[in-house]
Design a protein around this motif. Structure first.
Motif, PDB file in Angstrom:
ATOM      1  N   SER A 235       0.839  -1.205   0.000  1.00 17.90           N
ATOM      2  CA  SER A 235       0.000   0.000   0.000  1.00 17.90           C
ATOM      3  C   SER A 235       0.871   1.251   0.000  1.00 17.90           C
ATOM      4  N   ASN A 236       2.018   1.211   0.719  1.00 13.59           N
ATOM      5  CA  ASN A 236       2.935   2.359   0.682  1.00 13.59           C
ATOM      6  C   ASN A 236       3.501   2.557  -0.722  1.00 13.59           C
ATOM      7  N   ALA A 237       3.920   1.444  -1.343  1.00  7.44           N
ATOM      8  CA  ALA A 237       4.518   1.540  -2.678  1.00  7.44           C
ATOM      9  C   ALA A 237       3.534   2.200  -3.642  1.00  7.44           C
ATOM     10  N   VAL A 238       2.255   1.776  -3.566  1.00  6.57           N
ATOM     11  CA  VAL A 238       1.242   2.345  -4.468  1.00  6.57           C
ATOM     12  C   VAL A 238       0.967   3.810  -4.101  1.00  6.57           C
ATOM     13  N   LYS A 239       0.928   4.050  -2.790  1.00  4.76           N
ATOM     14  CA  LYS A 239       0.605   5.407  -2.320  1.00  4.76           C
ATOM     15  C   LYS A 239       1.677   6.430  -2.714  1.00  4.76           C
ATOM     16  N   PHE A 240       2.954   6.019  -2.593  1.00  9.63           N
ATOM     17  CA  PHE A 240       4.022   6.992  -2.831  1.00  9.63           C
ATOM     18  C   PHE A 240       4.525   6.996  -4.277  1.00  9.63           C
ATOM     19  N   THR A 241       3.799   6.291  -5.162  1.00  7.18           N
ATOM     20  CA  THR A 241       4.192   6.296  -6.571  1.00  7.18           C
ATOM     21  C   THR A 241       3.201   7.152  -7.360  1.00  7.18           C
TER      22      THR A 241
ATOM     23  N   ALA B 136       9.301  -2.982  -4.645  1.00  7.39           N
ATOM     24  CA  ALA B 136      10.012  -1.804  -5.167  1.00  7.39           C
ATOM     25  C   ALA B 136       9.026  -0.890  -5.889  1.00  7.39           C
ATOM     26  N   ASP B 137       9.335   0.397  -5.876  1.00  2.00           N
ATOM     27  CA  ASP B 137       8.464   1.333  -6.598  1.00  2.00           C
ATOM     28  C   ASP B 137       9.309   2.399  -7.265  1.00  2.00           C
ATOM     29  N   THR B 138       8.675   3.097  -8.203  1.00  2.91           N
ATOM     30  CA  THR B 138       9.385   4.190  -8.870  1.00  2.91           C
ATOM     31  C   THR B 138       8.828   5.522  -8.355  1.00  2.91           C
TER      32      THR B 138
ATOM     33  N   CYS C  86       8.348   8.563  -5.047  1.00  3.87           N
ATOM     34  CA  CYS C  86       9.068   9.786  -4.662  1.00  3.87           C
ATOM     35  C   CYS C  86      10.397   9.525  -3.963  1.00  3.87           C
ATOM     36  N   GLY C  87      10.617   8.296  -3.467  1.00  2.00           N
ATOM     37  CA  GLY C  87      11.863   8.001  -2.760  1.00  2.00           C
ATOM     38  C   GLY C  87      11.874   8.571  -1.355  1.00  2.00           C
ATOM     39  N   ILE C  88      12.899   8.195  -0.594  1.00  2.00           N
ATOM     40  CA  ILE C  88      12.954   8.623   0.817  1.00  2.00           C
ATOM     41  C   ILE C  88      14.282   9.333   1.059  1.00  2.00           C
TER      42      ILE C  88
ATOM     43  N   HIS D 176      14.145   7.194  10.250  1.00  2.00           N
ATOM     44  CA  HIS D 176      13.032   7.255  11.209  1.00  2.00           C
ATOM     45  C   HIS D 176      11.794   6.485  10.769  1.00  2.00           C
ATOM     46  N   ILE D 177      11.769   5.998   9.530  1.00  4.24           N
ATOM     47  CA  ILE D 177      10.492   5.518   8.992  1.00  4.24           C
ATOM     48  C   ILE D 177       9.881   4.348   9.754  1.00  4.24           C
ATOM     49  N   PHE D 178      10.709   3.621  10.522  1.00  3.63           N
ATOM     50  CA  PHE D 178      10.149   2.479  11.262  1.00  3.63           C
ATOM     51  C   PHE D 178       9.659   2.880  12.657  1.00  3.63           C
TER      52      PHE D 178
ATOM     53  N   TYR E 201       5.689   8.127  12.766  1.00  5.73           N
ATOM     54  CA  TYR E 201       6.557   8.980  11.958  1.00  5.73           C
ATOM     55  C   TYR E 201       6.046   9.032  10.522  1.00  5.73           C
ATOM     56  N   GLN E 202       5.843  10.232  10.020  1.00  2.30           N
ATOM     57  CA  GLN E 202       5.442  10.391   8.622  1.00  2.30           C
ATOM     58  C   GLN E 202       6.428  11.328   7.966  1.00  2.30           C
ATOM     59  N   GLY E 203       7.136  10.781   6.993  1.00  2.00           N
ATOM     60  CA  GLY E 203       8.158  11.601   6.340  1.00  2.00           C
ATOM     61  C   GLY E 203       7.540  12.513   5.301  1.00  2.00           C
ATOM     62  N   ASP E 204       6.710  11.921   4.456  1.00  2.00           N
ATOM     63  CA  ASP E 204       6.152  12.677   3.342  1.00  2.00           C
ATOM     64  C   ASP E 204       4.786  13.241   3.730  1.00  2.00           C
ATOM     65  N   THR E 205       4.785  14.532   4.087  1.00  2.00           N
ATOM     66  CA  THR E 205       3.554  15.103   4.638  1.00  2.00           C
ATOM     67  C   THR E 205       2.461  15.278   3.578  1.00  2.00           C
TER      68      THR E 205
ATOM     69  N   LEU F 216       1.898   4.469  11.267  1.00  2.00           N
ATOM     70  CA  LEU F 216       2.036   3.251  12.078  1.00  2.00           C
ATOM     71  C   LEU F 216       2.382   2.020  11.245  1.00  2.00           C
ATOM     72  N   GLY F 217       2.158   2.134   9.924  1.00  4.67           N
ATOM     73  CA  GLY F 217       2.315   0.968   9.053  1.00  4.67           C
ATOM     74  C   GLY F 217       3.683   0.314   9.162  1.00  4.67           C
ATOM     75  N   LEU F 218       4.747   1.103   8.971  1.00  2.84           N
ATOM     76  CA  LEU F 218       6.081   0.503   8.979  1.00  2.84           C
ATOM     77  C   LEU F 218       6.512   0.088  10.384  1.00  2.84           C
ATOM     78  N   ALA F 219       5.955   0.768  11.412  1.00  2.65           N
ATOM     79  CA  ALA F 219       6.262   0.347  12.792  1.00  2.65           C
ATOM     80  C   ALA F 219       5.714  -1.063  13.011  1.00  2.65           C
ATOM     81  N   LEU F 220       4.505  -1.298  12.489  1.00  2.00           N
ATOM     82  CA  LEU F 220       3.895  -2.632  12.582  1.00  2.00           C
ATOM     83  C   LEU F 220       4.734  -3.663  11.831  1.00  2.00           C
TER      84      LEU F 220
ATOM     85  N   THR G 283      13.101   0.575  -2.537  1.00  2.00           N
ATOM     86  CA  THR G 283      12.962  -0.881  -2.525  1.00  2.00           C
ATOM     87  C   THR G 283      13.044  -1.366  -1.090  1.00  2.00           C
ATOM     88  N   PHE G 284      11.992  -2.012  -0.645  1.00  2.00           N
ATOM     89  CA  PHE G 284      11.982  -2.616   0.691  1.00  2.00           C
ATOM     90  C   PHE G 284      12.268  -4.110   0.531  1.00  2.00           C
ATOM     91  N   THR G 285      13.236  -4.614   1.303  1.00  2.00           N
ATOM     92  CA  THR G 285      13.563  -6.045   1.227  1.00  2.00           C
ATOM     93  C   THR G 285      13.324  -6.694   2.584  1.00  2.00           C
TER      94      THR G 285
HETATM   95  P1  ADP Z   1       2.251   6.204   6.566  1.00  2.00           P
HETATM   96  O1  ADP Z   1       2.394   5.536   5.244  1.00  2.00           O
HETATM   97  O2  ADP Z   1       0.949   5.972   7.187  1.00  2.00           O
HETATM   98  O3  ADP Z   1       2.651   7.636   6.555  1.00  2.00           O
HETATM   99  P2  ADP Z   1       4.275   4.355   7.343  1.00  2.00           P
HETATM  100  O4  ADP Z   1       4.745   3.930   8.696  1.00  2.00           O
HETATM  101  O5  ADP Z   1       3.729   3.302   6.454  1.00  2.00           O
HETATM  102  O6  ADP Z   1       3.249   5.504   7.572  1.00  2.00           O
HETATM  103  O7  ADP Z   1       5.480   5.068   6.607  1.00  2.00           O
HETATM  104  C1  ADP Z   1       6.245   6.037   7.299  1.00  2.00           C
HETATM  105  C2  ADP Z   1       6.885   7.001   6.312  1.00  2.00           C
HETATM  106  O8  ADP Z   1       7.848   6.307   5.505  1.00  2.00           O
HETATM  107  C3  ADP Z   1       5.921   7.592   5.319  1.00  2.00           C
HETATM  108  O9  ADP Z   1       5.264   8.724   5.869  1.00  2.00           O
HETATM  109  C4  ADP Z   1       6.849   7.970   4.158  1.00  2.00           C
HETATM  110  O10 ADP Z   1       7.496   9.189   4.410  1.00  2.00           O
HETATM  111  C5  ADP Z   1       7.904   6.874   4.208  1.00  2.00           C
HETATM  112  N1  ADP Z   1       7.639   5.803   3.227  1.00  2.00           N
HETATM  113  C6  ADP Z   1       7.189   4.560   3.493  1.00  2.00           C
HETATM  114  N2  ADP Z   1       7.115   3.815   2.367  1.00  2.00           N
HETATM  115  C7  ADP Z   1       7.532   4.618   1.353  1.00  2.00           C
HETATM  116  C8  ADP Z   1       7.687   4.442  -0.065  1.00  2.00           C
HETATM  117  N3  ADP Z   1       7.408   3.296  -0.657  1.00  2.00           N
HETATM  118  N4  ADP Z   1       8.145   5.513  -0.775  1.00  2.00           N
HETATM  119  C9  ADP Z   1       8.454   6.678  -0.178  1.00  2.00           C
HETATM  120  N5  ADP Z   1       8.329   6.904   1.149  1.00  2.00           N
HETATM  121  C10 ADP Z   1       7.869   5.898   1.920  1.00  2.00           C
END
Ligand code: ADP
Length: 354
Positions: A250-256, A278-280, A282-284, A291-293, A297-301, A310-314, A337-339
């Protein structure tokens, strides 16, 4: 003062008895070996007082030794434990204070200090967590209240009514999602989940996860590429693992962005399974990557409203429970790319690290 006098009186009595017993023994011994009565008379009081003085001295020295090496550390340990019991997790035993090495007071003190540090950490996490949760709950509630108030206005158009009610539905869905995630995280963190381990086809599970987001990737015209090894049967908890795949996909689809690509790969190397998402997108950026785990924490506002951090923490927590590994490689503007590496067999998770 009265206590000290009583204590001294008891001690004096004890020394007197010892001196008396030894003097009597000497008298008896003197009469047995037939010492002249004269000698016995002169020596008896001297012996009595010498023994009295010596025992007093040694017992006093020993009491002092015990005060320093036993009573003082015990007092210090009790002081700190009482503080900890009252919730002051900053309390620490001053270890140099404890000079007795042989009877392990130093070890006990160090362990208590470690425990206090751990408790302090947990307490900070707990308070941070409550603060974050309250904040995350308040925001959507305020949004819903706002739209609810606007809906009550009599002069709004049908379009506006539709827009406001849609906003309320979306926000309440987010809220429900947030609460579900918090509950899941809480359950996993408290280790309340007893894994229900079974044999199943991992490839099929990954395909199901991809299909769950079909309407989103179709809407965004995202191309999905899969390279999933056939017939990989694993012995694991499908519910826990589906949390991992669902969140990563869902993150890969959301951030692409529209027209991008999301690829999902899976292969097995003996009893280790490697899954790549893997996705193409916005990147991190590196400063975000570290901090993403973390919880909330939300990096991309710009996507903040679509998640709750909470997704990646889970994901991380589940992978940790399985003694697996998760890593991320990312290039800003190019994609991520998440492995994930896990063992094929759940029962091996505790015995071996990858
Ligand atoms: P959420 O997606 O609800 O913001 P997550 O815990 O899943 O929370 O992700 C934390 C942060 O990691 C996101 O806010 C985003 O900044 C970054 N992130 C996670 N997956 C991706 C991805 N595939 N591409 C870019 N940034 C990502």
């Amino acid at each position: 003062m009265k206590k000290i006098l009583l204590f001294l009186a008891n001690f004096m009595m004890f020394f007197c008895i010892i001196a008396f017993v030894i003097t009597c023994s000497f008298l008896l011994f003197g009469s047995v070996v037939e010492l002249p009565e004269e000698d016995i008379r002169t020596f008896a009081p001297a012996i009595f007082f010498n023994i009295f003085a010596l025992t007093t001295f040694f017992v006093a020295a020993d009491t002092l030794r015990r005060k320093i090496t036993v009573e003082r550390p015990v007092k210090e340990i009790r002081r700190v434990l009482e503080k900890l019991m009252k919730g002051d997790f900053s309390a620490r035993i001053s270890v140099p204070y404890i000079i007795n090495r042989e009877n392990h007071f130093r070890d006990i003190a160090e362990s208590i200090n470690l425990l206090a540090a751990e408790l302090g950490g947990v307490e900070t996490l707990r308070t941070d967590f409550i603060a974050n949760v309250s904040h995350e709950l308040k925001t959507p509630l305020a949004v819903m209240q706002n739209y609810g108030t606007m809906l009550q206005k009599p002069d709004i158009s049908d379009e506006e009514r539709l827009e406001y009610s849609k906003a309320i539905t979306d926000t309440s869905r987010r809220l429900a999602n947030l609460i579900t995630n918090i509950l899941k995280l809480n359950k996993i963190e408290n280790q309340q989940i007893f894994p229900s381990v079974k044999k199943y086809d991992l490839g099929e599970q990954l395909c199901e996860s991809v299909l769950m987001f079909e309407n989103v990737w179709e809407q965004k015209n995202i191309e999905i590429e899969t390279d999933i090894e056939d017939g990989v049967i694993i012995n694991s908890d499908p519910e826990l693992l589906s949390l991992v795949w669902n969140n990563l996909i869902s993150n890969a689809v959301k951030f692409t962005n529209e027209g991008g690509t999301v690829s999902i790969g899976m292969k097995s190397i003996e009893d280790i399974i490697v899954v790549r998402v893997a996705d193409t997108g916005c990147g991190i950026p590196p400063e975000v990557g570290s901090h993403i785990f973390e919880k909330f924490y939300q990096g991309d506002t710009s996507h903040a409203t679509q998640g709750n951090g909470l997704g990646l923490a889970l994901v991380k927590r589940v992978v940790d429970i399985m003694n697996g590994e998760i890593s991320v490689e990312s290039a800003l503007g190019k994609g991520s790319t998440f492995t994930v590496k896990i063992r094929r067999n759940w029962h091996e998770r505790l015995e071996k690290n990858l």
